[in-house]
Design an enzyme around this catalytic site. Structure first.
Site, PDB file in Angstrom:
ATOM      1  N   ASN A   1      47.477 -53.501  -5.667  1.00 16.19           N
ATOM      2  CA  ASN A   1      47.456 -54.561  -4.584  1.00 16.19           C
ATOM      3  C   ASN A   1      46.897 -53.960  -3.305  1.00 16.19           C
ATOM      4  O   ASN A   1      47.389 -52.640  -2.740  1.00 16.19           O
ATOM      5  CB  ASN A   1      48.707 -55.151  -4.229  1.00 16.19           C
ATOM      6  CG  ASN A   1      48.788 -56.101  -3.408  1.00 16.19           C
ATOM      7  OD1 ASN A   1      47.577 -56.678  -2.933  1.00 16.19           O
ATOM      8  ND2 ASN A   1      50.002 -57.114  -3.365  1.00 16.19           N
TER       9      ASN A   1
ATOM     10  N   SER B   1      53.852 -56.197  -8.467  1.00 16.27           N
ATOM     11  CA  SER B   1      52.903 -56.011  -7.249  1.00 16.27           C
ATOM     12  C   SER B   1      51.723 -56.441  -7.673  1.00 16.27           C
ATOM     13  O   SER B   1      50.952 -56.115  -8.302  1.00 16.27           O
ATOM     14  CB  SER B   1      52.593 -54.417  -6.872  1.00 16.27           C
ATOM     15  OG  SER B   1      52.010 -54.362  -5.894  1.00 16.27           O
ATOM     16  N   GLY B   2      50.846 -57.205  -6.555  1.00 16.88           N
ATOM     17  CA  GLY B   2      49.535 -57.818  -6.813  1.00 16.88           C
ATOM     18  C   GLY B   2      49.751 -59.124  -7.125  1.00 16.88           C
ATOM     19  O   GLY B   2      48.594 -59.805  -7.415  1.00 16.88           O
TER      20      GLY B   2
ATOM     21  N   GLY C   1      59.111 -57.647  -8.796  1.00 14.77           N
ATOM     22  CA  GLY C   1      59.453 -57.874  -9.943  1.00 14.77           C
ATOM     23  C   GLY C   1      60.039 -56.990 -10.857  1.00 14.77           C
ATOM     24  O   GLY C   1      59.935 -55.614 -10.602  1.00 14.77           O
TER      25      GLY C   1
ATOM     26  N   GLU D   1      59.577 -53.902 -13.315  1.00 12.44           N
ATOM     27  CA  GLU D   1      58.501 -52.973 -13.354  1.00 12.44           C
ATOM     28  C   GLU D   1      58.781 -52.018 -14.449  1.00 12.44           C
ATOM     29  O   GLU D   1      59.680 -51.413 -14.658  1.00 12.44           O
ATOM     30  CB  GLU D   1      58.761 -52.130 -12.134  1.00 12.44           C
ATOM     31  CG  GLU D   1      58.373 -52.763 -10.734  1.00 12.44           C
ATOM     32  CD  GLU D   1      58.028 -51.700  -9.657  1.00 12.44           C
ATOM     33  OE1 GLU D   1      58.630 -50.569  -9.623  1.00 12.44           O
ATOM     34  OE2 GLU D   1      57.452 -52.451  -8.379  1.00 12.44           O
TER      35      GLU D   1
ATOM     36  N   THR E   1      53.826 -62.116  -1.776  1.00  8.94           N
ATOM     37  CA  THR E   1      53.787 -62.440  -0.285  1.00  8.94           C
ATOM     38  C   THR E   1      53.168 -63.608   0.373  1.00  8.94           C
ATOM     39  O   THR E   1      53.614 -64.237   1.239  1.00  8.94           O
ATOM     40  CB  THR E   1      53.333 -60.974   0.259  1.00  8.94           C
ATOM     41  OG1 THR E   1      54.220 -59.949  -0.120  1.00  8.94           O
ATOM     42  CG2 THR E   1      53.273 -61.012   1.898  1.00  8.94           C
TER      43      THR E   1
ATOM     44  N   SER F   1      50.545 -54.653  -0.646  1.00  4.96           N
ATOM     45  CA  SER F   1      51.640 -54.522  -1.509  1.00  4.96           C
ATOM     46  C   SER F   1      53.057 -54.307  -0.507  1.00  4.96           C
ATOM     47  O   SER F   1      52.980 -53.340   0.117  1.00  4.96           O
ATOM     48  CB  SER F   1      51.591 -53.535  -2.515  1.00  4.96           C
ATOM     49  OG  SER F   1      52.745 -53.447  -3.396  1.00  4.96           O
ATOM     50  N   SER F   2      53.892 -55.305  -0.794  1.00  5.58           N
ATOM     51  CA  SER F   2      55.037 -55.305   0.124  1.00  5.58           C
ATOM     52  C   SER F   2      55.878 -54.020  -0.806  1.00  5.58           C
ATOM     53  O   SER F   2      56.175 -54.238  -1.892  1.00  5.58           O
ATOM     54  CB  SER F   2      55.858 -56.524  -0.251  1.00  5.58           C
ATOM     55  OG  SER F   2      54.992 -57.671   0.457  1.00  5.58           O
TER      56      SER F   2
END
Length: 1108
Positions: free
Chosen positions: A157, A107-108, A387, A389, A112, A160-161
């Site tokens: 983020n 994330s970040g 990704g 984690e 996206t 973040s998605s």
């Protein structure tokens, strides 16, 4: 000749990690850092693109860049995401190969944004037309809708998605987009009811409350105040850089473009409002006569408004929150729910309602953007998913996310090796097996239908009896104890019994990216993901059209007693479908990396990037690519690039390109084992060989440049010479004409001159004759006049001689009389007697004056202003000059007695006077106090021996000061040390250095005009010392400290003079905030001490007692 570029030209670091030499994790990270520092955020690993998030806008995504990378070879230009998108699009359009672009990262990291860039590039380079533009616009506008409902602000983020997305974009035979299909994976629906500290719920809740009109909010029975809703976190409700109101308008517009009807948009907003209302429903316990507790709704207002929004009878939903009906065959059993179970049911309903709404949105978007034609389509898939984690606390969500990444890593290795093998076979190169880590054993540990972790979790969820997370862990310890990639404290493998880093309620899996510790708490509940049947049936009874679609299992006519599939089973099936889909397509990979946790530009945190490089398996990717041949290139570009290295191929090779390359390599004596010749490409095994070719090419280009310069300079000189020669002929012709004209003018002038001289001579001759006649006439007259004069003078002389004789007799008589008188009175008079008497008198007066001055001489003190009075007025000038000379002499004698230390003290006192005299009320009291400097005797005191050894330079001042705390205005004792180049603040008790600031970072010092000891040391903005802000201190020796700071800063030629600001109100920077420090006169109640109090977050008030 056309000039062509290459990946190897003007390269910063290494553009392709396959060519990195030597290859190690440190060199890998250093290459990434080097390129990141030069704004090169993209790097290749073969055909894989590594993208480092710059956290700022870069001028590399312009329409000009799109055109630059359009229809260019992948390695022709510097690494860019457009190169990968162009390669995938051209392979799909020209070679009829379905493509997929896999975007991974934490994330970040910019996943996206990367997917948006790929889609925008494809939209820019594909065909045009009204229908095509409409499809492209719909595909692009689906992103804002999904981001609003599926993205949230996290600590990592701001956008973040919180779901995985896979989009298949469908194209026709010309390469024009026809439509698309979106698949979503694992929405983080637990975020709806609870968010970690510093994070927000999904964007749509905040956008709705901020951007909707008052009329819309009234219809939805909502208010703009976020604090009224329990499901919305307040500590991060507003995010810098996010305009929720503007984003809500963007989402409404995007939904309209995608094809949502107005009533559908209204229905979606009603469900979002219902989720907010659902979070405000609270329960209270109520005891029954049978001894069981049941729950009741506290305030039914929110429940009533929610039921009105969804068209549900209030009593039906209220009963569903209080009772649960269990059906078994033909029997029904109704049990009451306690408060905890009621809250669980409420949150489960909220999560399911939002999750199903999101799935419906994806389905509805697919209906709008799907391709209408029934013919076969070309497909490009874009996968944007979590990704790998690894958190401090990893639970069920991290487990299935990492399972998905294990599958993606497996397919990446397989497809990469398959692509390598296919290229070797296609080029006729012998294929050698490559050794690599096969993570199939880890995937089998998780997904095996018999002994896999997911299978055992489903088995635990479905078996009767008491099921807890601990029983699930016990089952894992029993079945997986011997597995080499599974670890647990209670497993049969005794080596973990003493591993205190492995808690009892956890298990650890050795993933391809490293070991991950999972906490089993919540695994069973999250896998069950149960929604009570009573709530499903209550939702189905709603009059809201969309609710009935979201809860079809609530239909009483279609009651299914079979338990719904678990979350793990559903995700495993989805991943299986995704893997089969990806296997049919040509893969393209984008690995996204986050450079720092601060979301700031220009910061590269090596430890964080190293962690991501490991769990993304990037080093493994490089090794797989380098296992065969590190570099390959078609013969034509290779010959075009290196042909100048061989005389036979330079400047033109007339034969086939392959033969030219073979001749070139043979001439360069490249070892045969380093090369292989394919059908259309040359393969180079070692990067050193490629760098050897590049170095030879660079040297050859320098020689060619010298040759070109020589030829150019010769041509330029010849051209210049011919131009000068032509110009000389023209200049000579013009000069000859000019010279003849000058010669003619000169002859003409000479003729005129001769004529004028001749005429003049004749005129002068006539004039001389006329003058001679006139002179003769005048001479006669003159001679007569002179004769008459001579006669007159003779007579006059005779008369004068006679008179002179008479006067001489009188004069002789007068002289005789005087001589007689002088002889008579000579004894009474002497020559110059008056002058000598005057000089003697003056000399006596001066002697008396100097003797009196010697007796009345004043003291030798320079401050003694006494001086004897002046006796005579004519001595006034000498009197003043002697007084001035004597004062200068005694000052010199006084100064000669000083030592160097005493001189320095007086110079400091003088400088203190210049800074503070008549400006600071504290200054007069400091005049009589000597400047001691080292008040702590730091070099002698054993207590400060450690601190003294930590300071390398000579200590100019050592004193105890108070560091003022911004929170309460109280002071903490600190040791203040001043050296020639820095000042140090240390703890008084331990001697530990708290801060060390170089003097160049100190820009100014601020003090008040009153008799307090407060002063602020202000640091240069942007310096490393200014990270925690300025220092506000107080000291009893303020005058000495600031004088020494000012004197130390002024003695260095390379530093600016320290600025001293004397004011009763100044600003001090504390970290990110500026605080005003204000000094006031204290009243009698404050006593005689200075006090500092915090008035608010922006003001500290210092009360100074009034001095008499």
């Amino acid at each position: 000749m056309e000039v062509k570029t290459s990946l190897l030209d003007n390269m910063i670091g290494v553009g392709d990690m396959v060519l990195l030499e030597p290859l190690s994790e440190d060199s890998f990270l250093e290459n990434l850092r080097n390129r990141f520092d030069h704004n090169e955020i993209y790097t290749y690993i073969g055909s894989v693109v590594i993208s480092v998030n710059p956290y700022r806008s870069l001028p590399i995504f312009t329409p000009e860049k799109v055109e630059e990378y359009r229809n260019r070879n992948f390695y022709e230009l510097s690494p860019h995401i457009y190169a990968l998108a162009d390669e995938a699009y051209r392979s799909l359009r020209d070679q009829d190969k379905d493509q997929c672009i896999l975007i991974t990262g934490e994330s970040g990291a910019g996943k996206t944004e990367a997917s948006k860039l790929v889609m925008s590039y494809v939209a820019a380079v594909c065909g045009k037309g009204q229908e095509v533009n409409k499809v492209k616009e719909q595909l692009l506008q689906s992103n804002p809708v999904l981001e609003a409902f599926g993205n949230a602000k996290t600590v990592r983020n701001d956008n973040s998605s919180r779901f995985g997305k896979y989009m298949d974009i469908e194209f026709d035979f010309k390469g024009d987009p026809l439509g698309g299909v979106i698949s979503n994976y694992l929405l983080e629906k637990s975020r709806v009811v609870k968010q970690p500290r510093g994070e927000r719920n999904f964007h749509i809740f905040y956008q709705l409350l901020s951007g909707a009109s008052e009329d819309t909010l009234k219809k939805l029975k909502l208010g703009r105040d976020f604090s009224k809703y329990n499901y919305l976190s307040l500590d991060s409700a507003t995010v810098n850089g996010l305009d929720d109101a503007a984003n809500f308008r963007t989402v409404r517009n995007a939904m309209q473009i995608v094809g949502f009807m107005e009533d559908e948009v209204q229905s979606v907003l009603e469900l979002v409002a219902a989720v907010l209302k659902l979070g405000n429903i609270e329960f209270k316990p109520e005891s029954r006569c049978n001894g069981f507790d049941e729950s009741r709704v506290k305030d039914k207002n929110d429940l009533k408004e929610m039921c009105e929004l969804l068209g549900i009878e209030q009593s039906v939903l209220e009963r569903a929150f209080s009772y649960r009906t269990v059906e078994a065959k033909m029997e029904k059993v109704s049990t009451t729910l306690n408060v905890a179970q009621a809250y669980y049911a409420r949150d489960a309903l909220a999560k399911n309602l939002y999750s199903r709404l999101f799935s419906w949105l994806v389905t509805r978007i697919n209906e709008s953007i799907k391709a209408q034609a029934k013919t076969r389509h070309k497909v490009m898939g874009v996968l944007d998913i979590y990704g790998f984690e690894i958190f401090e606390d990893n639970s069920f969500e991290q487990f299935i996310i990492n399972y998905c990444n294990e599958k993606l890593q497996q397919i990446f290795i397989e497809l990469t090796l398959r692509e390598e093998q296919e290229e070797y076979v296609r080029e006729g190169i012998e294929w050698t097996n490559i050794e690599y880590f096969n993570n199939a054993i880890i995937c089998d540990l998780i997904e095996n239908n018999q002994n896999g972790i997911l299978a055992m979790l489903d088995e635990e969820c479905l078996r009767p009896g008491t099921v807890t997370d601990d029983t699930f862990l016990d089952k894992l310890n029993t079945v997986c104890a011997e597995h080499q990639h599974f670890e647990s404290r209670l497993s049969k493998n005794s080596k973990f019994l003493t591993d205190h880093s492995l808690p009892h309620s956890c298990f650890r899996i050795q993933h391809y990216a490293g070991k991950v510790l999972y906490r089993v708490e919540g695994f069973v509940d999250k896998n069950n993901d149960l929604l009570y049947r009573d709530l499903s049936q209550a939702m189905y009874k709603a009059n809201h059209s969309l609710i009935k679609q979201l809860f079809p299992e609530g239909n009483p006519a279609k009651v299914n007693l079979k338990r719904p599939p678990t979350a793990g089973f559903q995700f495993k099936a989805s991943v299986g479908t995704l893997m089969r889909n990806l296997q049919t397509k040509n893969p393209n990979y984008i690995r996204c990396i986050k450079p720092n946790d601060k979301k700031a530009a220009h910061i590269f945190t090596e430890s964080l990037v190293r962690h991501q490089v490991r769990y993304l398996g990037l080093m493994e990717n490089v090794r797989v690519r380098r296992a065969g041949y590190a570099f390959r290139q078609p013969y034509e570009p290779c010959l075009e690039r290196y042909k100048m290295l061989c005389k036979q191929t330079w400047p033109h090779w007339r034969g086939p390109a392959r033969e030219g390359v073979e001749v070139l390599m043979a001439d360069l004596q490249v070892p045969a084992e380093e090369l292989s010749y394919g059908r259309s490409k040359i393969f180079i095994r070692n990067p050193r060989t490629l760098f050897f070719l590049e170095e030879r090419r660079r040297q050859c280009l320098q020689d060619l440049a010298t040759l070109i310069q020589k030829i150019y300079r010769g041509w330029k000189c010849r051209t210049q010479f011919l131009l000068l020669k032509k110009s000389q002929v023209v200049v000579a012709a013009w000069y000859r004409r000019f010279a003849q004209q000058k010669k003619y003018q000169k002859i003409k002038s000479a003729t005129i001159m001769v004529q004028s001289f001749t005429r003049g001579w004749k005129a002068r001759k006539l004039l001389r004759e006329l003058k001679y006649q006139k002179r003769c006439e005048e001479a006669v007259t003159t001679i007569a006049a002179f004769w008459h004069g001579t006669q007159a003078r003779r007579e006059l002389k005779r008369l004068k001689e006679e008179a002179r004789r008479k006067h001489a007799v009188a004069v002789i008589w007068a002289f005789w009389q005087g001589l007689k008188v002088r002889r008579e009175y000579r004894k009474f008079f002497r020559a110059n007697a008056g002058r000598k008497i005057y000089d003697f008198t003056i000399q006596r007066i001066m002697q008396k004056y100097f003797l009196g001055l010697k007796k009345n001489m004043p003291s030798m003190s320079p401050i003694d202003k006494n001086w004897p009075a002046r006796p005579y007025l004519f001595l006034d000038g000498a009197h003043r000059e002697l007084r001035r000379i004597f004062h200068h002499w005694r000052c010199k004698k006084y100064r000669s007695q000083f030592t160097e230390e005493k001189k320095a003290v007086y110079e400091e006192k003088l400088e203190a006077s210049e800074i503070f005299k008549d400006k600071k009320a504290l200054y007069p009291s400091s005049v009589s106090q000597p400047f001691k400097g080292d008040y702590l005797e730091i070099s002698k005191n054993p207590k400060y021996q450690k601190l003294h050894s930590a300071v390398d330079e000579k200590v100019l001042l050592a004193d105890v000061v108070n560091k003022i705390n911004r929170a309460n205005g109280k002071g903490a004792a600190r040791i203040f040390l001043l050296t020639k180049n820095s000042f140090v603040l240390a703890d008084q008790k331990t001697g530990q250095v708290k801060a060390s600031v170089p003097l160049p970072d100190l820009t100014s010092v601020s003090v008040s005009t009153q008799s307090d000891g407060f002063f602020a040391l202000k640091l240069k903005e942007g310096s490393a010392s200014a990270a925690k802000g300025d220092f506000l201190l107080s000291s009893e020796h303020l005058i000495e400290i600031i004088t020494k700071l000012h004197r130390t800063g002024g003695t260095s030629a390379d530093r600016e003079q320290l600025n001293i600001d004397i004011s009763d109100e100044f600003l001090v920077q504390f970290k990110q905030d500026k605080v005003c420090v204000k000094f006031i006169q204290g009243g009698p109640k404050n006593g005689n001490s200075v006090s500092c109090k915090r008035k608010n977050n922006r003001l500290l008030e210092v009360s100074v007692p009034t001095t008499a």
